[in-house]
Design a protein around this motif. Structure first.
Motif, PDB file in Angstrom:
ATOM      1  N   TYR A   1       0.966  -1.222   0.008  1.00  0.00           N
ATOM      2  CA  TYR A   1      -0.004  -0.072   0.015  1.00  0.00           C
ATOM      3  C   TYR A   1       0.884   1.215  -0.178  1.00  0.00           C
ATOM      4  CZ  TYR A   1      -2.920   3.928   2.037  1.00  0.00           C
ATOM      5  OH  TYR A   1      -3.388   4.849   2.403  1.00  0.00           O
TER       6      TYR A   1
ATOM      7  N   GLY B   1       2.704   2.144  -3.112  1.00  0.00           N
ATOM      8  CA  GLY B   1       1.685   2.368  -4.250  1.00  0.00           C
ATOM      9  C   GLY B   1       0.925   3.944  -3.815  1.00  0.00           C
ATOM     10  N   ASP B   2      -0.312   3.862  -4.385  1.00  0.00           N
ATOM     11  CA  ASP B   2      -1.264   5.196  -4.049  1.00  0.00           C
ATOM     12  C   ASP B   2      -1.940   4.946  -2.774  1.00  0.00           C
ATOM     13  OD1 ASP B   2      -2.855   7.258  -4.238  1.00  0.00           O
ATOM     14  OD2 ASP B   2      -4.391   6.353  -5.644  1.00  0.00           O
TER      15      ASP B   2
ATOM     16  N   SER C   1      -3.336   7.463  -1.274  1.00  0.00           N
ATOM     17  CA  SER C   1      -4.200   8.625  -1.016  1.00  0.00           C
ATOM     18  C   SER C   1      -5.304   8.093  -0.292  1.00  0.00           C
ATOM     19  CB  SER C   1      -4.494   9.500  -2.435  1.00  0.00           C
ATOM     20  OG  SER C   1      -4.964   8.533  -3.383  1.00  0.00           O
TER      21      SER C   1
END
Length: 644
Positions: A237, A240-241, A243
């Protein structure tokens, strides 16, 4: 002289007549019991004032109307409907309260007494007038599955048994379904990537996840492999992204384990049962989807109750609607719900639980037999202070006058019945206190249930004293160390309107009016109201706001933030720990079967919900109880119906 005496006599006669006339305006005439008219009165109920209007003729109570109330929908409904009817029908204030809605019942009776006093009634006559109660003929029935208790676990168990082809009788000692489940905030923790993936990451969450990567795997016992998997998930996680909000079943399990591993006052450790906890977390979302398939409606807005540790709380569109939907499903498929029916004793035949003996509210005897199984779902013992005090070995003490957030019917009935047939009990010494219960009422809803990422706690000196995002028992221990064992939760206007008990401005105004919470246009004025030094308080709030902006709390280590305390008016909610959840109870396996003291399955006997122990260890995360009661209610119902 005679004329003078005669004039005095006339004046005295007129004065006596006036006094007699005035007296008639204050008490009923000798010809009638009441001074005819309509009188308004109010009395404090479970949540707020109940306002009524009572119409009297000269000789009877004609009509009672409920004008305003804030009582819990579902739980209070029988009292709001039947107590006025019973008073009018019997022309008496000696009517019995409604089981499960005692405080609401007494509030209505007190308000009617006030109105009757205004109408000049003799209150003692009204109170002492006998009200007949007719005991019915003994009820004897046989069915496939008996469910004892109509809260979340019971309604789920009954619906699941019906779904699996069984005929069911559900009994509930209160006059309405719901129990503690209906009285709770009803946040249902479940990992739901579809919804969580649409929510932006909050300040501090990334740091909290990085902290998980630093955990020593050697301290997690059976849960070590789950922690290893979780670390791999978090690493992926973060690479990666990141957000949007991260979550996984493994994260839910590890957080529940960390929250539940506790030590009692004698140095003994308790941990969550591995099989029960993993079953719970893996089945939470599927069970929520199952409730929806039966007509239950849930919002897509997630919440995080106090002590939840993460944003994964699912909330119903209406709490009562969930019970209505499942109750309709049960009855429409040929099964039965018996309210105001208390189970007193389990019937045992050749070592198997085959039924129950009970009593209805009017004294009618009840004897029910089950071809397949009996499911215990009576809840914990949070409204039984003597039982809580008997078992407590976690808190320094639990005084018998400690307030409770529980409904009055949660008195440990199922645990006591189970104990009598040699069922094993686990975790009984651990009792959870709700740190943010209202100081005056002990209620969860008398205040602003701000999300933990927004909570600001200050003591009577106007100082913060704890990481508000901590587990419930940590918050309660810290609160009990403050002056008078109480503190204030602080909120500004946007926080108040976003609180998780979904208050309207009208509801907030009413809480202020009733003195349950305090409000001021400035922080300085709020400090004066709660009795602390204004400059100390203002400095503390400004310092907290700087932590929100930085996403880091160097004082107490609060990890997750969202809103600052900036926009008036400002609110202070007095809080004091109250008994909330009892961690221990009947020992069960993953099929919901109850075990005896020799760890053997007791044939025909199942249990689900707060009446059981082992799932949460010594401390439960906020939002895990609702998931627990429905998950294991469904499991117990299926296995009882199919005799698995």
């Amino acid at each position: 002289m005679k004329g003078f005496k005669r004039n005095i006599a006339i004046v005295l006669l007129i004065a006596m007549s006036l006094m007699s006339f005035i007296g008639c305006s204050q008490q009923a005439t000798t010809q009638g019991q009441f001074i005819a008219g309509t009188y308004e009165a109010s009395a404090r109920g479970m949540i707020g004032d109940i306002k009524i209007a009572v119409t009297f003729t000269e000789d009877r109570i004609e009509k009672i109307e409920i004008l305003e109330h804030q009582e819990t929908e579902g739980i209070a409904d029988p009292a709001l409907e039947r107590i006025p009817q019973s008073i009018v029908a019997n022309q008496s204030l000696g009517v019995d309260s409604i089981t499960g809605a005692t405080i609401t019942s007494l509030a209505i009776l007190n308000a009617v007494e006030d109105a009757a006093t205004q109408a000049g009634a003799d209150i003692e006559i009204l109170k002492n007038k006998a009200v007949a109660s007719t005991k019915g003929e003994k009820i004897e029935k046989t069915t496939d599955v008996i469910v004892i208790g109509g809260g979340g676990a019971g309604i789920a168990a009954a619906a699941s048994s019906v779904e699996n082809g069984a005929e069911v009788i559900l009994i509930e000692k209160a006059a309405a379904l719901g129990g503690n489940t209906l009285a709770s905030g009803f946040a249902w923790n479940a990992t739901n990537p579809e919804i969580q993936g649409k929510i932006g990451t909050m300040p501090g969450q990334i740091e909290m996840l990085k902290g998980v990567l630093e955990l020593d795997e050697e301290g997690f016992g059976e849960f070590t492999d789950i922690l290893k998997t979780l670390k791999e998930q978090i690493t992926t996680y973060l690479d990666g992204d990141a957000s949007t909000v991260f979550d996984s079943v493994e994260f839910h399990i590890i957080q529940a384990y960390q929250g539940g591993r506790r030590q009692d006052r004698d140095g003994n450790w308790i941990e969550n049962d591995y099989d029960l906890l993993t079953t719970f977390a893996e089945n939470s979302l599927p069970t929520l989807n199952w409730v929806q398939s039966l007509g239950g409606a849930f919002s897509e807005e997630l919440t995080s109750p106090v002590g939840a540790m993460w944003l994964r709380g699912h909330n119903p569109v209406g709490k009562k609607q969930i019970f209505d939907a499942l109750a309709d499903y049960i009855v429409e498929n040929g099964s039965e719900i018996m309210l105001e029916t208390k189970a007193d004793e389990l019937i045992v035949k050749d070592g198997r639980i085959v039924g129950i003996k009970g009593t209805k509210a009017d004294g009618t005897e009840v004897e029910l037999y089950a071809n397949k199984g009996v499911i215990m779902a009576t809840g914990g013992y949070g409204a039984n202070p003597s039982l809580a005090a008997e078992y407590n070995n976690y808190w320094p003490s639990i005084p018998e006058d400690m307030k409770t957030t529980n409904v009055s019917t949660v008195t440990g009935d199922g645990i006591i019945m189970g104990r009598e047939i040699d069922a094993n009990l686990v975790g009984m010494e651990f009792i959870q206190l709700m740190p943010t219960a209202n100081e005056k009422s002990g209620s969860l809803t008398d205040g602003l249930l701000v999300a933990p990422q927004n909570y600001v706690f200050v003591n009577k000196e106007g100082k913060r004293f704890i990481n508000e995002y901590a587990a419930r028992d940590e918050l309660a221990f810290a609160a009990l160390e403050q002056t008078d064992e109480m503190f204030y939760t602080i909120a500004d206007q946007p926080m108040a309107l976003s609180a998780q008990n979904r208050p309207t401005q009208e509801m907030i105004d009413k809480m202020v009016e009733d003195g349950l919470i305090y409000r001021a246009d400035t922080l300085e004025k709020l400090a004066e109201i709660i009795g602390c030094d204004p400059q100390t308080f203002v400095d503390e709030i400004e310092k907290y706001n700087s932590y929100v902006e930085a996403g880091k709390d160097p004082e107490y280590g609060k990890a997750v933030f969202e809103m600052q305390v900036k926009e008036g008016p400002f609110y202070a909610c007095p809080a004091k720990p109250a008994i909330h959840h009892t961690m221990g109870g009947l020992e069960i396996n993953v099929r919901g079967e109850v075990l005896d003291t020799a760890s053997n399955v007791i044939p025909g006997f199942y249990a689900a919900g707060e009446v059981t122990g082992g799932i949460h260890g010594g401390n439960r995360l906020g939002g895990n109880a609702i998931a627990d009661v429905f998950v294991f209610g469904r499991i117990a119902g299926e296995n009882a119906a199919t005799n698995k």
